[in-house]
Design an enzyme around this catalytic site. Sequence first.
Site, mmCIF file in Angstrom:
data_model
loop_
_atom_site.group_PDB
_atom_site.id
_atom_site.type_symbol
_atom_site.label_atom_id
_atom_site.label_comp_id
_atom_site.label_asym_id
_atom_site.label_seq_id
_atom_site.Cartn_x
_atom_site.Cartn_y
_atom_site.Cartn_z
ATOM 1 N N LYS A 113 0.849 -1.201 0.000
ATOM 2 C CA LYS A 113 0.000 0.000 0.000
ATOM 3 C C LYS A 113 0.881 1.245 0.000
ATOM 4 O O LYS A 113 1.571 1.528 0.978
ATOM 5 C CB LYS A 113 -0.898 0.060 1.237
ATOM 6 C CG LYS A 113 -1.925 1.184 1.106
ATOM 7 C CD LYS A 113 -2.521 1.640 2.420
ATOM 8 C CE LYS A 113 -1.786 2.751 3.079
ATOM 9 N NZ LYS A 113 -1.746 4.014 2.341
ATOM 10 N N GLU A 135 -1.607 7.381 -0.153
ATOM 11 C CA GLU A 135 -2.626 7.768 -1.148
ATOM 12 C C GLU A 135 -2.232 9.059 -1.848
ATOM 13 O O GLU A 135 -2.811 9.417 -2.873
ATOM 14 C CB GLU A 135 -4.018 7.808 -0.512
ATOM 15 C CG GLU A 135 -4.534 9.154 -0.111
ATOM 16 C CD GLU A 135 -3.809 9.750 1.083
ATOM 17 O OE1 GLU A 135 -3.104 9.011 1.783
ATOM 18 O OE2 GLU A 135 -3.941 10.967 1.303
ATOM 19 N N GLY A 174 7.460 5.304 7.798
ATOM 20 C CA GLY A 174 6.602 6.472 7.988
ATOM 21 C C GLY A 174 6.853 7.090 9.342
ATOM 22 O O GLY A 174 7.954 6.979 9.894
ATOM 23 N N GLY A 205 3.958 4.184 13.302
ATOM 24 C CA GLY A 205 4.762 2.989 13.619
ATOM 25 C C GLY A 205 4.284 2.326 14.907
ATOM 26 O O GLY A 205 4.178 1.095 14.989
ATOM 27 N N GLU A 238 10.688 1.526 9.874
ATOM 28 C CA GLU A 238 11.693 2.557 9.570
ATOM 29 C C GLU A 238 10.985 3.886 9.790
ATOM 30 O O GLU A 238 10.105 4.252 9.019
ATOM 31 C CB GLU A 238 12.176 2.379 8.131
ATOM 32 C CG GLU A 238 13.554 2.945 7.896
ATOM 33 C CD GLU A 238 13.508 4.442 7.656
ATOM 34 O OE1 GLU A 238 13.754 5.189 8.635
ATOM 35 O OE2 GLU A 238 13.226 4.872 6.541
ATOM 36 N N GLU A 277 10.668 15.938 14.806
ATOM 37 C CA GLU A 277 10.956 15.883 13.377
ATOM 38 C C GLU A 277 10.150 16.976 12.681
ATOM 39 O O GLU A 277 8.934 16.874 12.551
ATOM 40 C CB GLU A 277 10.548 14.493 12.863
ATOM 41 C CG GLU A 277 11.146 14.125 11.566
ATOM 42 C CD GLU A 277 10.791 12.703 11.165
ATOM 43 O OE1 GLU A 277 9.704 12.223 11.514
ATOM 44 O OE2 GLU A 277 11.620 12.080 10.481
HETATM 45 P P1 NDP Z 1 2.305 8.388 8.076
HETATM 46 O O1 NDP Z 1 3.188 7.642 8.976
HETATM 47 O O2 NDP Z 1 0.973 8.815 8.571
HETATM 48 O O3 NDP Z 1 2.009 7.518 6.733
HETATM 49 C C1 NDP Z 1 2.882 6.567 6.177
HETATM 50 C C2 NDP Z 1 2.063 5.428 5.543
HETATM 51 O O4 NDP Z 1 1.320 4.752 6.558
HETATM 52 C C3 NDP Z 1 1.045 5.903 4.528
HETATM 53 O O5 NDP Z 1 0.925 4.932 3.503
HETATM 54 C C4 NDP Z 1 -0.218 5.958 5.345
HETATM 55 O O6 NDP Z 1 -1.392 5.902 4.576
HETATM 56 C C5 NDP Z 1 -0.057 4.727 6.207
HETATM 57 N N1 NDP Z 1 -0.871 4.729 7.416
HETATM 58 C C6 NDP Z 1 -1.389 5.789 8.079
HETATM 59 N N2 NDP Z 1 -2.083 5.358 9.162
HETATM 60 C C7 NDP Z 1 -1.991 4.014 9.173
HETATM 61 C C8 NDP Z 1 -2.487 3.007 10.045
HETATM 62 N N3 NDP Z 1 -3.211 3.299 11.122
HETATM 63 N N4 NDP Z 1 -2.199 1.716 9.773
HETATM 64 C C9 NDP Z 1 -1.456 1.403 8.706
HETATM 65 N N5 NDP Z 1 -0.972 2.308 7.842
HETATM 66 C C10 NDP Z 1 -1.220 3.612 8.069
HETATM 67 O O7 NDP Z 1 3.069 9.586 7.531
HETATM 68 P P2 NDP Z 1 2.448 10.929 6.957
HETATM 69 O O8 NDP Z 1 2.459 10.730 5.553
HETATM 70 O O9 NDP Z 1 1.152 11.351 7.519
HETATM 71 O O10 NDP Z 1 3.524 11.986 7.508
HETATM 72 C C11 NDP Z 1 3.434 12.548 8.812
HETATM 73 C C12 NDP Z 1 4.790 12.716 9.408
HETATM 74 O O11 NDP Z 1 5.434 11.444 9.480
HETATM 75 C C13 NDP Z 1 5.761 13.555 8.604
HETATM 76 O O12 NDP Z 1 5.593 14.890 8.792
HETATM 77 C C14 NDP Z 1 7.077 13.032 9.118
HETATM 78 O O13 NDP Z 1 7.392 13.631 10.325
HETATM 79 C C15 NDP Z 1 6.810 11.581 9.319
HETATM 80 N N6 NDP Z 1 7.230 10.743 8.175
HETATM 81 C C16 NDP Z 1 8.398 10.071 8.252
HETATM 82 C C17 NDP Z 1 8.843 9.328 7.186
HETATM 83 C C18 NDP Z 1 10.124 8.619 7.207
HETATM 84 O O14 NDP Z 1 10.691 8.383 6.144
HETATM 85 N N7 NDP Z 1 10.625 8.208 8.335
HETATM 86 C C19 NDP Z 1 8.070 9.227 5.950
HETATM 87 C C20 NDP Z 1 6.830 9.957 5.968
HETATM 88 C C21 NDP Z 1 6.455 10.662 7.057
HETATM 89 P P3 NDP Z 1 -2.178 7.202 4.108
HETATM 90 O O15 NDP Z 1 -1.341 8.396 4.402
HETATM 91 O O16 NDP Z 1 -2.380 6.958 2.668
HETATM 92 O O17 NDP Z 1 -3.443 7.209 4.876
#
Ligand code: NDP
Length: 505
Positions: free
Chosen positions: A189, A192, A242, A247, A264, A398
Site C-alpha cells: 500500500k 494515497e 513512515g 509505527g 523505519e 521531526e
Molecule cells: P504516516 O506515517 O501517517 O504515513 C505513512 C504510511 O502509513 C502511509 O501509507 C499511510 O497511509 C499509512 N498509514 C497511516 N495510518 C496508518 C495506520 N493506522 N495503519 C497502517 N498504515 C497507516 O506519515 P504521513 O504521511 O502522515 O507523515 C506525517 C509525518 O510522518 C511527517 O511529517 C514526518 O514527520 C513523518 N514521516 C516520516 C517518514 C520517514 O521516512 N521516516 C516518511 C513519511 C512521514 P495514508 O497516508 O495513505 O493514509
Amino acid sequence: MTEMTLIAASGTALPPVRVNRHLIGGAWRDSAEQSERVSPSHGVVVSRSALGTEVEARAAIAAARAAFDDGRWSGLPARARAAVLLKVADLIEANVEPFALIETLESGKPITQSRGEVGGAADLWRHAAALARTIEGDSFNGLGADILATVLKEPVGVVSIITPWNFPFWILSQKLPFALAAGCTCVVKPSEMTPSTTAMLGALLAEAGMPAGVVNIVLGYGDPVGNVMTADPGVDMVSFTGSTAVGRLIGRGASDTLKKVALELGGKNPQVIFPDADLDSAADAVVFGVYFNVGQCCNSGSRIILHEDIAADFIARITDLSRHVTFGDPLDPQTQVGAIVTPEHGARIDGYVQAAAAAGAQVVLGGGPLVVPGLGAQFYRPTIVTGVTPDMAIAREEVFGPVLTVLTFRTLDEALALCNDSDYGLSAGVWSENVHTCLAFARGVQAGTVWTNTWMDGFPEVTFGGMKQSGQGREVGRYGLEEFLEIKSVVMRIGRTRANWVKTR
Ligand code: NDP
C-alpha cells in the site's frame, strides 16, 4: 544580497491525469470511489486512484496467501527468482522518464532527483537479485556420531508493505525486491498521496514474468487499508516506513497475531562539526542534508552541533550557501528544492519555526512560506534557526521541512550528550580531520548509521535502519534480506541409535 535563488514556473506541459487501479491476484480492479492527487507544485489534479476498502485489502491478502502457500514463487529455484528481479530492474531503467515525471508531479520533488531515485532503485532490485542466490543456513556436524543438524532459512510468508509519500519508489524498492528475493509474497500500500509509481511498477512486474498474486497492490488510506494489512491473520509480517506515531499503531495492530514487524521511522539527525574539519565540505554537506527533498526526509540533517570556536563563521558559510540553492518549479532541471507535500504540512513546519522564535531563538535566514512565480504558495523558504536550546520542540521533534537548527558544544563528550539526548537514533554525522575524534564519535553516538566526513551516502550493500524510536529491523543489504527470512532448525538422527524413552520390558 537576495535571500534566495528562485526558479519560476518553466511552463512545461503536464501529462494527462493518470488513472490507477488495484492489482489483486494478477487482475486490475477498480473501486466504487476514487481519490485525487493535486500536485503540490502545480495545483492541478495529476492522478486519480481507486480508493480501496477493507474488501480490496482482504482480497489482496487472500491472493498473496494463496500464492505463498502453493509455492509458485517460494518454490522456484533462487536463480529463477533472481532472473525475474533482474528483468524488473531492466524495465525500471527503461521507464525512468514516465516514472520520474509522475513522481515529481505527485510529490513536488525536483525532476532531476526523481530521475536519480527511479534509476537508482534499479540497482536495489539488482542487489536483491544477487542476494537471492546467497541464502544459506548452518550445519552442525559435531553433535555426535548419530546426529546431524541444520538451520534453514525460509521466507517469512505474506508481507504487508506500507510506504510513505516522501520517497515513494525508492522506499518501495528498499523493501519489495528483498522480500521477493527471500521468496515472500506481498501486499503493498503506497501513500494515497503518491500512489502512481507503485501502480506502474505492477505492470512492469507482470511484464518481467512475476507470477500473478505474488505482488498485490491496494490503493487507499491507512484507515482502513493499512489497518487490515496490519491486523489480518493471513499476513505474517508488516514492513512499514513512515511516522513514529503510525509505527506505534502498527506495532499495536500487529501484536494480536504476534506478527513480525519491521519499522523505519523518523529521525532528528545531528551533524557535529569540529574546528579541524574541512569546513567547505562540511558546510556543503550540511546544506545538502537539510534542503534535500525540502527536508521531508527521515535522514534530514536537521540539527547541527557546532564547536563554539567556529560557530559564527560556520553559520555565515551555510547562510551564504543557502542563498544559492535553487528553490522552485520541480519540472525545471535547474531546481534543487521543490514543493511541500501538503498545505497542512507547510503550516506544521511554520508552526515549529514561529514557536522557536517566540521562545527566543533567532531566525537568521528564511522562515515562512514562499510563493514561486507562476506556481502556487506550497513552498517554504530555506530556514536557519540559531540560539536554539535542547528543550525546544524544533530541536527535539521531526520538523520535516527545510529548517536547520543550530546548537553549540565545547567537548566531544558534550557533543555526544547533545546528540544522544533524543528519542530518535536514525543517523548521525561527524566532521573532523582527526581519525580518533571520528572513531570515538562513531562508537559513542546512538544511531543506526554514522557518517564521518560525509552525509547521506548510501549503498544497497550497506544496511540501513534506526535505533531507539527511529525503528526496528534493518533494510537493504544482507541484513535487509534476513528480515524477510524465518529460521528453522532441523535435527536428524542417523540410524536407530537412541534408546526408547518408554521401557516396555
Ligand atoms: P504516516 O506515517 O501517517 O504515513 C505513512 C504510511 O502509513 C502511509 O501509507 C499511510 O497511509 C499509512 N498509514 C497511516 N495510518 C496508518 C495506520 N493506522 N495503519 C497502517 N498504515 C497507516 O506519515 P504521513 O504521511 O502522515 O507523515 C506525517 C509525518 O510522518 C511527517 O511529517 C514526518 O514527520 C513523518 N514521516 C516520516 C517518514 C520517514 O521516512 N521516516 C516518511 C513519511 C512521514 P495514508 O497516508 O495513505 O493514509
